[in-house]
Scaffold this motif. Structure first.
Motif: not given
Length: 237
Positions: A152-167
């Motif tokens: 779950n942490l990996v998916f969250s980090v990827v989301a942030v790296l993709k410019g979707k910090s809120s998600s």
């Protein structure tokens, strides 16, 4: 992760309430200052503008120090939770400022502060309801929990790296949000796009079409309602 009211929700409820109230009051005051209305003015010491995240940092430090030194019971633990929540709101409301090291409060970059506050509010609400995503699991379940939390942490980090910090932040508690954000296209200006979408590539073209510069998402419109519409150039307050 389980959801349900428990004995630990008391201080968390005070923290969450103080966080939300402080954020709303702060935004009302700064918008009045921006409009030149009311009795409020920018705080300054020796000609230096004192941003409100400075007060927030001191409140967080005060609450943390008092908690660690005195370990108080009720009602003081609730008071300290409220002080911490107020300090966190003041600090996160200027998240974009200490991220960019520049006064971008009223600019498009300043939207990051609102994104983080809204995401933190959702996480806080879930915690009030008793969600404990990092509760220890017993027996063999510990391994499964650790693996699930890591994924779950990996998916969250990827989301942030993709410019979707809120998600990404929300996804720490609601896994599906992080997974969906991580699987979809990155925003063109994100670190992920700069590293993995070569110039002229199909993915970069799709990303620019999906996220045009003038696009205002529903989340952005909510942020505008709360914080005021951003300006193109930096405006002092």
């Amino acid at each position: 992760m389980t959801i349900g009211f428990d004995a630990d929700s008391g201080p968390v409820l005070w923290l969450f309430a103080a966080f939300v109230v402080t954020f709303v009051v702060t935004r009302v005051i700064v918008r009045l200052i921006r409009a030149g209305k009311g009795p409020f003015r920018d705080a300054a010491i020796g000609g230096v503008h004192v941003h409100h995240h400075v007060y927030g940092i001191f409140l967080i430090l005060l609450a943390g120090l008092a908690e660690f030194v005195y370990r108080p019971g009720p009602p003081w633990v609730q008071v300290l939770a409220g002080v911490f929540g107020a300090g966190a709101a003041l600090t996160l409301d200027e998240f974009a400022l200490w991220l960019h090291l520049d006064d971008v409060y009223w600019t498009e970059e300043g939207r990051k502060s609102v994104d983080v506050v809204l995401a933190a509010s959702l996480v806080g609400l879930l915690l009030v309801l008793g969600a404990r995503p990092f509760d220890d699991a017993a027996g063999e379940g510990r391994i499964a929990f650790a693996v699930t939390a890591a994924v779950n942490l990996v998916f969250s980090v990827v989301a942030v790296l993709k410019g979707k910090s809120s998600s990404g932040v929300i996804g720490l508690v609601i896994s599906l949000v992080a997974i969906v954000a991580a699987m979809r296209l990155a925003k063109p200006g994100s670190l992920w796009a700069r590293k993995r979408y070569p110039s002229g590539s199909r993915k970069l073209e799709r990303s620019r079409a999906r996220f045009p510069p003038d696009r205002r998402s529903r989340w952005a419109r909510v942020a505008d309602r709360l914080a005021g519409a951003p300006v193109k150039k930096k405006a002092q307050r």
